[in-house]
Write a protein that holds these residues in place. Sequence first.
Motif, PDB file in Angstrom:
ATOM      1  N   PHE A  46       0.819  -1.203   0.000  1.00  0.00           N
ATOM      2  CA  PHE A  46       0.000   0.000   0.000  1.00  0.00           C
ATOM      3  C   PHE A  46       0.860   1.264   0.000  1.00  0.00           C
ATOM      4  N   HIS A  47       2.005   1.185  -0.618  1.00  0.00           N
ATOM      5  CA  HIS A  47       2.871   2.354  -0.687  1.00  0.00           C
ATOM      6  C   HIS A  47       3.175   2.691  -2.145  1.00  0.00           C
ATOM      7  N   HIS A  48       4.118   2.003  -2.767  1.00  0.00           N
ATOM      8  CA  HIS A  48       4.508   2.374  -4.124  1.00  0.00           C
ATOM      9  C   HIS A  48       4.411   1.199  -5.096  1.00  0.00           C
ATOM     10  N   SER A  49       3.766   0.122  -4.731  1.00  0.00           N
ATOM     11  CA  SER A  49       3.707  -1.033  -5.600  1.00  0.00           C
ATOM     12  C   SER A  49       2.616  -0.891  -6.646  1.00  0.00           C
ATOM     13  N   VAL A  50       2.669  -1.768  -7.652  1.00  0.00           N
ATOM     14  CA  VAL A  50       1.617  -1.822  -8.656  1.00  0.00           C
ATOM     15  C   VAL A  50       0.281  -2.124  -7.987  1.00  0.00           C
ATOM     16  N   THR A  51       0.305  -3.056  -7.039  1.00  0.00           N
ATOM     17  CA  THR A  51      -0.917  -3.412  -6.330  1.00  0.00           C
ATOM     18  C   THR A  51      -1.533  -2.209  -5.642  1.00  0.00           C
ATOM     19  N   ALA A  52      -0.683  -1.369  -5.061  1.00  0.00           N
ATOM     20  CA  ALA A  52      -1.181  -0.171  -4.382  1.00  0.00           C
ATOM     21  C   ALA A  52      -1.875   0.758  -5.356  1.00  0.00           C
ATOM     22  N   GLU A  53      -1.252   0.958  -6.519  1.00  0.00           N
ATOM     23  CA  GLU A  53      -1.829   1.865  -7.502  1.00  0.00           C
ATOM     24  C   GLU A  53      -3.157   1.347  -8.036  1.00  0.00           C
ATOM     25  N   VAL A  54      -3.217   0.054  -8.315  1.00  0.00           N
ATOM     26  CA  VAL A  54      -4.468  -0.521  -8.817  1.00  0.00           C
ATOM     27  C   VAL A  54      -5.561  -0.392  -7.765  1.00  0.00           C
ATOM     28  N   THR A  55      -5.240  -0.747  -6.527  1.00  0.00           N
ATOM     29  CA  THR A  55      -6.225  -0.683  -5.448  1.00  0.00           C
ATOM     30  C   THR A  55      -6.718   0.737  -5.226  1.00  0.00           C
ATOM     31  N   ARG A  56      -5.808   1.685  -5.336  1.00  0.00           N
ATOM     32  CA  ARG A  56      -6.148   3.085  -5.078  1.00  0.00           C
ATOM     33  C   ARG A  56      -7.120   3.639  -6.115  1.00  0.00           C
ATOM     34  N   HIS A  57      -7.021   3.170  -7.345  1.00  0.00           N
ATOM     35  CA  HIS A  57      -7.808   3.763  -8.429  1.00  0.00           C
ATOM     36  C   HIS A  57      -8.917   2.855  -8.970  1.00  0.00           C
ATOM     37  N   SER A  58      -9.000   1.639  -8.498  1.00  0.00           N
ATOM     38  CA  SER A  58     -10.010   0.719  -9.029  1.00  0.00           C
ATOM     39  C   SER A  58     -11.409   1.113  -8.572  1.00  0.00           C
ATOM     40  N   THR A  59     -12.368   0.969  -9.481  1.00  0.00           N
ATOM     41  CA  THR A  59     -13.779   1.224  -9.142  1.00  0.00           C
ATOM     42  C   THR A  59     -14.551  -0.074  -9.019  1.00  0.00           C
TER      43      THR A  59
END
Length: 294
Positions: A254-267
């Motif tokens: 939940f910092h700078h990973s791909v997973t974090a980015e996807v989770t942050r922006h997924s609807t």
Amino acid sequence: MKTVFVVLIDVVADAPRIAAFAAQLAKPAGAELVLLHVHAIPLLEPTYGMLMSPAEYLSQVPDLTETLTQLAQQLPVPTTVESYQGALAEALHQIRGRYQPRLFVVGVQEEHAWLDRLMQNQTLPVLRATRLPLLLVPATATPLPAMPLKVLLAADTEPIHLTEAAKALRPVLTSWKATFTVAHVSEPEAGIDCDMSQALKVVRTSGLVPLEADHGYHVQDPSCAAGILRAAAAAQADVLLLIARPRSFLSALFHHSVTAEVTRHSTIPVLLLPVEEEPATLPGTSLHLENEAG
């Protein structure tokens, strides 16, 4: 042993939506729910100071047991209500020991105040440390599907070694009767056919989900996260399934990973499935090491 999903109730106003979605997912698998509400004491950073003592804080937390009990009675699967006061890590430890859950379900709220951010930053690391499958339901995911019809699995070309927790979730995924499709993202200058074929192969070899055809969504994008979200939109997916390897799942999720980015922006809801790293090769053979970039 019965199949149990634990629904972590953080924002009570959102509880009916999250609990109803979890119940719909649990029903075809014959699973039961546990609605868990933890009156966690916020560990405030020194720059903010302690607003009140732990005893004062907990004395002002309303007792939500009755509210959640009424909600449980309205759900279509057997549901138990658990309420704890104190540390979230201890509550999850007790819940895991008592129920052996297959899945944690939690709503991801839009952050507004610093206290909201602080509480979320405490909750998600504790959840990911359980190394159990984690379903994140964003506040923007409205309306939620009654049942997933299309699940998009984002895969790279590395082998998928399922943990025991991941293996235990396979019957649940199969019970959804959804269509599972693979998405693979590569750099714009990378090859297409070979990478996509390998991504499909590793998913089939893992036995994680049934793939009905050798078809997937290959996206070329300098941002892996953006590419995954593009593929999810193209597939009209109801749920996005991400493979969470230890180097990203435990260090930078939940910092700078791909997973974090996807989770942050997924609807749409995001299912994080922890897997093992590829076993190290024997001495004398080549070994490819990667850093914890996620």
